[in-house]
Design a protein around this motif. Structure first.
Motif, PDB file in Angstrom:
ATOM      1  N   MET A 133       0.832  -1.198   0.000  1.00 33.66           N
ATOM      2  CA  MET A 133       0.000   0.000   0.000  1.00 33.66           C
ATOM      3  C   MET A 133       0.869   1.251   0.000  1.00 33.66           C
ATOM      4  SD  MET A 133      -3.019  -1.151   2.621  1.00 33.66           S
ATOM      5  CE  MET A 133      -3.571   0.508   2.877  1.00 33.66           C
ATOM      6  N   ASN A 134       1.951   1.229   0.759  1.00 29.45           N
ATOM      7  CA  ASN A 134       2.841   2.385   0.817  1.00 29.45           C
ATOM      8  C   ASN A 134       3.585   2.587  -0.493  1.00 29.45           C
ATOM      9  OD1 ASN A 134       2.158   3.107   3.422  1.00 29.45           O
ATOM     10  ND2 ASN A 134       3.708   1.792   4.332  1.00 29.45           N
ATOM     11  N   ARG A 135       3.913   1.508  -1.190  1.00 32.35           N
ATOM     12  CA  ARG A 135       4.612   1.613  -2.475  1.00 32.35           C
ATOM     13  C   ARG A 135       3.706   2.206  -3.539  1.00 32.35           C
ATOM     14  NH1 ARG A 135       6.610  -3.555  -1.242  1.00 32.35           N
ATOM     15  NH2 ARG A 135       4.974  -4.488  -2.483  1.00 32.35           N
ATOM     16  N   HIS A 136       2.465   1.779  -3.569  1.00 29.63           N
ATOM     17  CA  HIS A 136       1.556   2.185  -4.628  1.00 29.63           C
ATOM     18  C   HIS A 136       0.853   3.503  -4.332  1.00 29.63           C
ATOM     19  CE1 HIS A 136       2.233  -1.506  -6.726  1.00 29.63           C
ATOM     20  NE2 HIS A 136       1.904  -2.206  -5.663  1.00 29.63           N
ATOM     21  N   GLY A 137       0.681   3.831  -3.087  1.00 28.30           N
ATOM     22  CA  GLY A 137       0.057   5.093  -2.710  1.00 28.30           C
ATOM     23  C   GLY A 137      -1.450   5.113  -2.905  1.00 28.30           C
ATOM     24  N   VAL A 138      -1.943   4.508  -3.968  1.00 28.62           N
ATOM     25  CA  VAL A 138      -3.374   4.488  -4.251  1.00 28.62           C
ATOM     26  C   VAL A 138      -3.818   3.032  -4.278  1.00 28.62           C
ATOM     27  CG1 VAL A 138      -5.139   5.000  -5.969  1.00 28.62           C
ATOM     28  CG2 VAL A 138      -3.261   6.592  -5.597  1.00 28.62           C
TER      29      VAL A 138
END
Length: 60
Positions: free
Chosen positions: A39-44
Motif C-alpha cells: 500500500m505504501n509503495r503504490h500510494g493508491v
C-alpha cells in the motif's frame, strides 16, 4: 493491527499457547506487513469501483 501490538500479542501468546498458534500469528504478521508495504509503495489502492460518469452525464 500495528506491528508493536502484534508483537506484544505474539509474546503473550508464546507464554501459554501451542507452537502452531505462534507460527500462525507470525505468518499473519508477515502477511499484514507485506500488505502495508504494498500500500505504501503504490500510494493508491484501487478498489475496483465502477465509474458512473457515463450514466450521470458527467465529463471527467
Amino acid at each position: 493491527m500495528s506491528e508493536i501490538g502484534a508483537q506484544g500479542r505474539n509474546a503473550a501468546t508464546s507464554e501459554r499457547a501451542p507452537l502452531g498458534e505462534i507460527a500462525g500469528l507470525e505468518v499473519s504478521i508477515a502477511a499484514a506487513n507485506e500488505k502495508l508495504a504494498a500500500m505504501n509503495r503504490h500510494g493508491v489502492v484501487l478498489l475496483g469501483m465502477p465509474e458512473f460518469r457515463h450514466a450521470t452525464g458527467r465529463q471527467g
